[in-house]
Design a protein around this motif. Sequence first.
Motif, PDB file in Angstrom:
ATOM      1  N   ASP A 108      39.015  41.409  27.841  1.00 11.82           N
ATOM      2  CA  ASP A 108      39.706  40.145  27.586  1.00 11.82           C
ATOM      3  C   ASP A 108      38.664  39.033  27.570  1.00 11.82           C
ATOM      4  O   ASP A 108      38.082  38.697  28.599  1.00 11.82           O
ATOM      5  CB  ASP A 108      40.750  39.883  28.673  1.00 11.82           C
ATOM      6  CG  ASP A 108      41.518  38.577  28.446  1.00 11.82           C
ATOM      7  OD1 ASP A 108      41.247  37.886  27.440  1.00 11.82           O
ATOM      8  OD2 ASP A 108      42.390  38.257  29.282  1.00 11.82           O
ATOM      9  N   SER A 112      42.508  35.888  36.277  1.00  5.55           N
ATOM     10  CA  SER A 112      43.681  36.766  36.368  1.00  5.55           C
ATOM     11  C   SER A 112      43.858  37.313  37.779  1.00  5.55           C
ATOM     12  O   SER A 112      44.993  37.514  38.236  1.00  5.55           O
ATOM     13  CB  SER A 112      43.552  37.922  35.365  1.00  5.55           C
ATOM     14  OG  SER A 112      42.491  38.797  35.715  1.00  5.55           O
ATOM     15  N   GLN A 113      42.748  37.541  38.480  1.00  2.00           N
ATOM     16  CA  GLN A 113      42.810  38.098  39.828  1.00  2.00           C
ATOM     17  C   GLN A 113      43.159  37.040  40.877  1.00  2.00           C
ATOM     18  O   GLN A 113      43.758  37.361  41.904  1.00  2.00           O
ATOM     19  CB  GLN A 113      41.471  38.761  40.188  1.00  2.00           C
ATOM     20  CG  GLN A 113      41.130  39.975  39.360  1.00  2.00           C
ATOM     21  CD  GLN A 113      42.124  41.100  39.536  1.00  2.00           C
ATOM     22  OE1 GLN A 113      42.394  41.528  40.666  1.00  2.00           O
ATOM     23  NE2 GLN A 113      42.688  41.581  38.441  1.00  2.00           N
ATOM     24  N   PRO A 123      44.896  33.494  40.780  1.00  2.00           N
ATOM     25  CA  PRO A 123      45.565  32.391  40.065  1.00  2.00           C
ATOM     26  C   PRO A 123      45.285  31.014  40.655  1.00  2.00           C
ATOM     27  O   PRO A 123      45.409  30.003  39.959  1.00  2.00           O
ATOM     28  CB  PRO A 123      47.051  32.756  40.198  1.00  2.00           C
ATOM     29  CG  PRO A 123      47.065  34.234  40.416  1.00  2.00           C
ATOM     30  CD  PRO A 123      45.832  34.536  41.206  1.00  2.00           C
ATOM     31  N   GLU A 152      37.602  35.375  32.669  1.00  3.66           N
ATOM     32  CA  GLU A 152      39.020  35.715  32.510  1.00  3.66           C
ATOM     33  C   GLU A 152      39.472  36.676  33.603  1.00  3.66           C
ATOM     34  O   GLU A 152      40.606  36.564  34.108  1.00  3.66           O
ATOM     35  CB  GLU A 152      39.255  36.329  31.123  1.00  3.66           C
ATOM     36  CG  GLU A 152      39.049  35.365  29.965  1.00  3.66           C
ATOM     37  CD  GLU A 152      39.844  34.073  30.122  1.00  3.66           C
ATOM     38  OE1 GLU A 152      41.058  34.158  30.440  1.00  3.66           O
ATOM     39  OE2 GLU A 152      39.256  32.998  29.946  1.00  3.66           O
ATOM     40  N   HIS A 153      38.613  37.590  33.967  1.00 11.40           N
ATOM     41  CA  HIS A 153      38.962  38.538  35.037  1.00 11.40           C
ATOM     42  C   HIS A 153      39.268  37.800  36.334  1.00 11.40           C
ATOM     43  O   HIS A 153      40.287  38.079  36.989  1.00 11.40           O
ATOM     44  CB  HIS A 153      37.802  39.516  35.256  1.00 11.40           C
ATOM     45  CG  HIS A 153      37.930  40.338  36.496  1.00 11.40           C
ATOM     46  ND1 HIS A 153      38.712  41.485  36.559  1.00 11.40           N
ATOM     47  CD2 HIS A 153      37.391  40.181  37.746  1.00 11.40           C
ATOM     48  CE1 HIS A 153      38.652  41.988  37.774  1.00 11.40           C
ATOM     49  NE2 HIS A 153      37.860  41.222  38.520  1.00 11.40           N
TER      50      HIS A 153
END
Length: 291
Positions: free
Chosen positions: A23, A72-73, A75, A68-69
């Motif tokens: 991603d 996502s992990q 917030p 992005e990782h």
Amino acid sequence: MQRAIFSEDAVFSAARDIDGLDDFGDPAFMQPFQVLLAAYREAPVNDFGASLLHGGLVRSLANRARIEHWFSQCPAIDEEKITDPIIVVGMMRSGTTLMQRLLASDPDHACTLGWEAMEPAPRLGTDPGDTTVTDPRIPVAEARERQARTYTPELFAIHPSYAHEAEEEIMFLADAFLSHVPESYCDLPGYRDWINNQDFTPAYRHLYRTLQLLQWQKRQRGEPCRRWVLKTPAHLGYLVTLLNTFPAALVVLLHRDPVTTIASGASLYSVLWRLHADVVDTDLVGRLWMA
């Protein structure tokens, strides 16, 4: 060699191999990425220069994926606010680096450190809040500084970069593939003509997200989230976009005689171009800087 390593598949494949991530964030980066790839395929660089350019593309994509990782992990990163930064602008070679480092020396201010600039996102599997171990990005940056001092002393003398001092955020714009960084490496007329007519909003969105992640990391390490001191000469050409991104920013504008500044900038570019090519047309560098 150059055409092969500048294929989309080759660059994306190498980026995925670093962390196994797929991603890369806001797809707005794809068009500038593709335009830059096409320009690199025609670039007047040698094999070593081509390898350096390819590595920069891979690093940018890997940085995007890692950012992005972490979003996502965790917030909570998206809740970080970069409110009223001090932003140093001015023509390149007008003293912006010195001014940023001077302002960043105030303990009430925060900045991007050299070791954070090339890898703004933590390595996967590490704990950003664990201060009992050395962040693995730090020794890499320290080694890079030693190598620069040893192997490119002329460049280091012109623009020294330190692992543990304030560094500009130009590389975060480069990770969006909307920046003038590639032009500092070699002659890229196609990319230059295209980028001069583009909206840099996606690059500044990426810059903001990167700063959110850096601020969150500082908070995890127990560092106060102070007022940021930013600096990139290229902001001067995009002040409207900059202030749309940071509406409460305090802009510090430096001035230096353009006759001196342009000559100094051309000299820096000539040194950088020689890292990537066997022959450098210094008259062309001068004409580009005049433009």
